[in-house]
Scaffold this active site. Structure first.
Site: not given
Length: 251
Positions: A153-154
């Site tokens: 996600a990051y």
């Protein structure tokens, strides 16, 4: 004259960590800095510290997940200071999971605190940056560039930020606005806590850094941000600067 004398700067996530280090470095070069953060206690403490050097600097409490109100941040700063010279999109929150385990909520957090605020604040800032021929400094991560495990996600949000930064550099160059990216490896409070909790693993990581240490928030990361905000970098745009002690060497 100082490198950023009388320049007006917005820094998201500026109450501490990397954002705080950048804020300190910039006020010492003559800037008026507006730090934006959701943590009111830390924000007020940082405001006092900055105002001791730059009296017009300020703290603005804001939840960057509230995307509809992001334009108000820019409006507030321009109303109080009369202009905007530099936008620093530093804030970002995320959770670590494998791609298989990552939920929509995890993606929403990473994009909601990182990519979307960066995008919307750039939109809000552009009319003012055109007037000052200003600068945007966005933040990437080696986690995205290398594809680090459990950082789906990051990494996705950070690489999206790099993508729009390059587009903006092309679109905004004719206006005299430069857009660049810092990818840091910093001795943040989180890294310090990790070093205490897992000292052996920390040492293994440090030993793999060519310069042998994590970067200092103000002296290393902050000084590069000062450079990118100053006239010294006026012929640099669309670039990712790896401020990571040589951990990632882009070809």
């Amino acid at each position: 004259m100082s490198k950023l004398q009388d320049k007006v700067v917005i820094i998201t996530g500026g109450a501490g960590g990397i954002g705080g280090g950048i804020a300190k470095a910039m006020v010492k070069e003559g800037a008026v800095v507006a730090i934006v953060d959701v943590n009111e206690e830390m924000g007020q403490a940082m405001e006092k510290e900055l105002q001791a050097i730059s009296p017009k600097s300020m703290f603005i409490k804001a939840d960057l997940m509230d995307h509809k109100n992001l334009f108000k941040i820019v409006d507030t700063v321009v109303e109080k200071c009369g202009k905007l010279d530099v936008l620093v999109n530093n804030a970002h929150a995320s959770r670590q999971f494998t791609i298989e385990e990552t939920s929509q909520e995890d993606l929403d957090l990473s994009f909601g605190t990182g990519f979307y605020p960066t995008f919307y604040l750039m939109q809000a800032a552009l009319p003012h940056l055109k007037e000052t021929k200003g600068s945007v400094i966005n933040f990437a991560s080696g986690a995205g560039i290398r594809g680090q495990e459990t950082q789906g996600a990051y990494a996705a949000a950070k690489e999206a930020i790099r993508g729009i930064s390059r587009v903006a550099a092309n679109e905004w160059g004719p206006f005299g606005v430069n857009v660049n990216i810092i990818s840091p490896l910093a001795n943040s409070p989180g890294v310090q806590a990790w070093a205490k909790a897992q000292p052996e693993y920390y040492e293994q990581v440090v030993n793999k850094i060519p310069l042998g240490r994590f970067g200092e928030l103000e002296e290393d990361i902050g000084r590069v941000a000062v450079f990118l905000a100053s006239e010294d970098s006026r012929y640099i745009t669309g670039q990712t600067l790896m401020v990571d002690g040589g951990s990632v060497m882009l070809s």
